[in-house]
Design a protein around this motif. Structure first.
Motif, mmCIF file in Angstrom:
data_model
loop_
_atom_site.group_PDB
_atom_site.id
_atom_site.type_symbol
_atom_site.label_atom_id
_atom_site.label_comp_id
_atom_site.label_asym_id
_atom_site.label_seq_id
_atom_site.Cartn_x
_atom_site.Cartn_y
_atom_site.Cartn_z
ATOM 1 N N SER B 32 0.022 10.954 2.408
ATOM 2 C CA SER B 32 0.122 10.341 3.721
ATOM 3 C C SER B 32 -0.406 8.889 3.695
ATOM 4 N N LEU B 33 -1.575 8.713 3.044
ATOM 5 C CA LEU B 33 -2.118 7.350 2.935
ATOM 6 C C LEU B 33 -1.218 6.476 2.064
ATOM 7 N N ALA B 34 -0.644 7.099 1.013
ATOM 8 C CA ALA B 34 0.228 6.341 0.102
ATOM 9 C C ALA B 34 1.467 5.825 0.834
ATOM 10 N N GLN B 35 1.957 6.625 1.773
ATOM 11 C CA GLN B 35 3.127 6.166 2.549
ATOM 12 C C GLN B 35 2.773 4.956 3.414
ATOM 13 N N ASP B 36 1.596 5.016 4.024
ATOM 14 C CA ASP B 36 1.145 3.866 4.838
ATOM 15 C C ASP B 36 1.000 2.618 3.966
#
Lengths: 200, 165
Positions: B32-36
């Motif tokens: 999820s953080l990687a997508q941001d």
């Protein structure tokens, strides 16, 4: 290790393949729109302090001209000290924007980190002695207005004005201290990253 | 010469998997953080595109943006949470979703890379991506010899981490 590394490389590429299959790729148009929105926000973020300072400066200037045109020399000195302190603070904020615009994502990491380090070292100086000096000069200017205030207002009113200014100054100092704490943390990290990039 | 939108669309299409995986490795597999973070990289790419002079290849240029965005992302995240860098890294490990860890067979690899220092993570991922040492030196902005020494040391550290996993 070279065999180990090629195994790792294969695993890495397999992982990419696997995640590419299940990845939700955003549309580039959506990113362009987001980018424009972010750019606007970043401009607002950059100029909001300057806007507040300029409005304050214009506000007190208009007030000095039209509402409370001070006659005494002491008050005139006070007025100039207050305006001078604000103008100096605006100049520093403008220089801050120039410095931050030099931090570029497209530079090599070491250069980008060094520019960020320069920016935060400048902020450290600004938030330290310089801000204290600006607050002191502004406050001195404000209190120099008190004798003339006393000619038109009664003592209690002037005391209330002076005390409320003091409360404002304390709150302002509290927020400045918070900002310093945050920026010092960033400065430490930037130094740590610089060390990481430099060490063999 | 394609217009800015078309060029961006092509770059996004070509480099999105690479950028996303680098972000994933940098953030210890937190998808999820990687997508941001990936989104942030491409927003920065779009903003910088008008100044692209062609001095480096698009690939090296996007690596630079990715590396700088990753380093800034951590800085911003911990600034907002008021946590020192080490503490923030621990938080990242502790909040790693279990389902993510169990369903993704490559999670141990990302976790192992995540145990390295921030800059070391980025360096080894560029090696795994097949970048030449000269290109890595260009992205980070250090001497070629220094890159060799660093990568030799990182390989040893990573080997130890993987053996102890």
């Amino acid at each position: 290790m070279s065999d180990g590394l090629s195994d790792l490389k294969n695993k890495w590429m397999d992982a990419r393949e696997a995640q590419s299959l299940q990845m939700r790729s955003e549309e580039s148009q959506k990113l362009v729109a987001l980018s424009a929105k972010k750019l606007k926000l970043s401009i607002v973020e950059h100029v909001k302090t300057i806007v507040v300072l300029v409005l304050t400066c214009v506000g007190i200037t208009l007030c000095f001209i039209y509402i409370t045109p001070f006659k005494e020399v002491l008050s005139q000195i006070g007025m100039w000290l207050m305006q001078g302190a604000l103008v100096l603070r605006i100049a520093v904020e403008l220089y801050s924007i120039v410095l931050s615009s030099k931090i570029k994502f497209t530079d090599a990491a070491v250069k980008s980190n060094n520019m960020a380090l320069r920016f935060y070292q400048f902020r450290k100086k600004v938030h330290g002695l310089f801000t204290l000096l600006v607050v002191l000069v502004y406050s001195l200017g404000f209190y120099l207005l008190t004798p003339e205030f006393l000619k038109y207002l009664d003592g209690t009113q002037v005391l209330l004005i002076d005390l409320s200014y003091l409360v404002g100054a304390v709150i302002f100092t509290f927020f400045i201290r918070l900002a310093i704490k945050k920026e010092m943390m960033v400065l430490d990290d930037l130094k740590a990253l610089n060390d990481q990039m430099g060490e063999g | 010469m394609p217009n800015k939108e078309t060029l961006f669309e092509n770059l996004h299409k070509e480099y999105h998997p690479m950028v996303h995986q680098l972000c994933l490795g940098f953030l210890k597999g937190d998808n999820s953080l990687a997508q941001d973070l990936t989104q942030e990289v491409f927003i920065n790419t779009w903003a910088a595109l008008k100044n692209f002079k062609g001095a480096a290849s698009y690939k090296t240029w996007i690596y630079r943006i990715t590396v700088n965005t990753c380093l800034k992302f951590i800085r911003d995240a911990k600034k907002n949470q008021h946590l020192p860098l080490d503490e923030w890294n621990k938080t990242l490990v502790n909040t790693e979703p279990k389902s993510n860890s169990e369903s993704n067979p490559y999670q141990p690899l990302y976790r192992a890379i995540g145990q390295l220092k921030e800059v070391d993570r980025l360096l080894i991922m560029m090696v795994l991506d097949g970048l030449e040492y000269g290109e890595i030196a260009e992205v980070i902005g250090i001497q070629l010899g220094n890159v060799r020494v660093k990568i030799h040391r990182i390989k040893k550290t990573l080997k130890n981490i993987l053996q102890n996993e």
